[in-house]
Write an enzyme that holds these catalytic residues in place. Structure first.
Site, PDB file in Angstrom:
ATOM      1  N   HIS A   1       0.838  -1.198   0.000  1.00 55.32           N
ATOM      2  CA  HIS A   1       0.000   0.000   0.000  1.00 55.32           C
ATOM      3  C   HIS A   1       0.879   1.256   0.000  1.00 55.32           C
ATOM      4  CE1 HIS A   1      -3.236  -2.781   1.220  1.00 55.32           C
ATOM      5  NE2 HIS A   1      -4.051  -1.867   0.730  1.00 55.32           N
TER       6      HIS A   1
ATOM      7  N   LYS B   1      -0.442   4.624   4.712  1.00 56.40           N
ATOM      8  CA  LYS B   1      -1.269   3.638   5.422  1.00 56.40           C
ATOM      9  C   LYS B   1      -0.692   3.362   6.804  1.00 56.40           C
ATOM     10  CE  LYS B   1      -3.828  -0.643   4.762  1.00 56.40           C
ATOM     11  NZ  LYS B   1      -5.085   0.039   5.139  1.00 56.40           N
TER      12      LYS B   1
END
Length: 270
Positions: A159, A163
């Site tokens: 990600h 995140k």
């Protein structure tokens, strides 16, 4: 359906506002941000780049009062952080407002609070709201049920740099799907990280690898590795729009549903 957005000024929140603007049968009824946000008082449509005059979202200012924003709606969509999500769930339960939750990383106590709120109102809670990911979950569970423990299971995810939880909620959901396919509890067999002299990999273990960097929306791979072959099931998201579309679709689906905790399998008929 009147929908409120928690975290309306964030990247996901803005995308949800835009999704409401283009969804027939949905209107924006509330826009919520934290008390310290610099966007308080701003028009939610303007912040999201839709403008101030769109018929589905016009006149909605971003506020910090959960009761005001959520109380004006039929449903609230929340992709914020665990503590805020729990607070919003309590308000939704008090106000009789259904809720769609995309927040991950909740601890057991926070999870229990969501379950408690679901006794009063319908709540849809999913680690990932894309159609592709939810089909992948079904495929992973089926594949794990067909392959014996000689096939080692590893879940890899990547990600964006912003995140805050790891492994991702989607990665854990994929691990749970694999564990369900094998008839075991994920917590009994998972390995969330490896470092140093770990020894040989135990049979039946479900491992996780986490990557972070750049602006990657989401990449998930589940590997089934044996001595002579490796099977991989993959999904890559190119835009958060797929999550926003699934969330708004879920909010509309909740209309008229009984109190309880639902998932994307219910929405998609999986």
């Amino acid at each position: 359906m009147k929908i409120a957005i928690a975290g309306a000024a964030g990247r996901m929140g803005q995308m949800l506002v835009r999704e409401i603007a283009r969804t027939e049968g949905a209107t924006l009824a509330g826009a919520l941000e934290g008390a310290g946000s610099t966007m308080l008082g701003r028009d939610a449509g303007e912040v999201a780049g839709v403008g101030t005059s769109h018929r589905s979202i016009k006149g909605i200012k971003i506020v910090s009062d959960p009761a005001a924003a959520i109380g004006a709606a039929d449903a609230v969509i929340d992709f914020t952080v665990p503590a805020a999500t729990v607070e919003h769930a309590k308000v939704a339960a008090e106000k009789g407002v259904s809720m769609v939750i995309g927040t991950t990383g909740l601890d057991p106590q926070q999870t229990a609070a969501i379950h408690e709120a679901a006794k009063k109102v319908p709540i849809l809670w999913a680690a990932n709201m894309s159609l592709g990911i939810n089909i992948l979950l079904a495929l992973v569970e089926k594949t794990a049920s067909m392959l014996d423990p000689a096939y080692d299971i590893e879940v890899l995810e990547m990600h964006h740099r912003h995140k805050i939880d790891a492994p991702s909620g989607t990665a854990l959901a994929l691990g749970r799907a694999a564990a369900a396919g094998r008839g075991v509890k994920l917590e009994d067999v998972w390995r969330k990280s490896r470092d140093g002299h770990t020894g040989a990999r135990p049979s039946g273990e479900i491992g996780f690898a986490t990557l972070r960097g750049g602006e990657e929306v989401g990449v998930h791979t589940v590997m089934f590795a044996a001595a002579g072959e490796r099977l991989e099931l993959n999904h890559r998201a190119f835009s958060r729009e797929t999550y926003a579309s699934g969330a708004v679709r879920s909010a509309l689906w909740l209309q008229g549903k009984a109190p309880g905790l639902y998932g994307m399998k219910d929405v998609l008929g999986l």
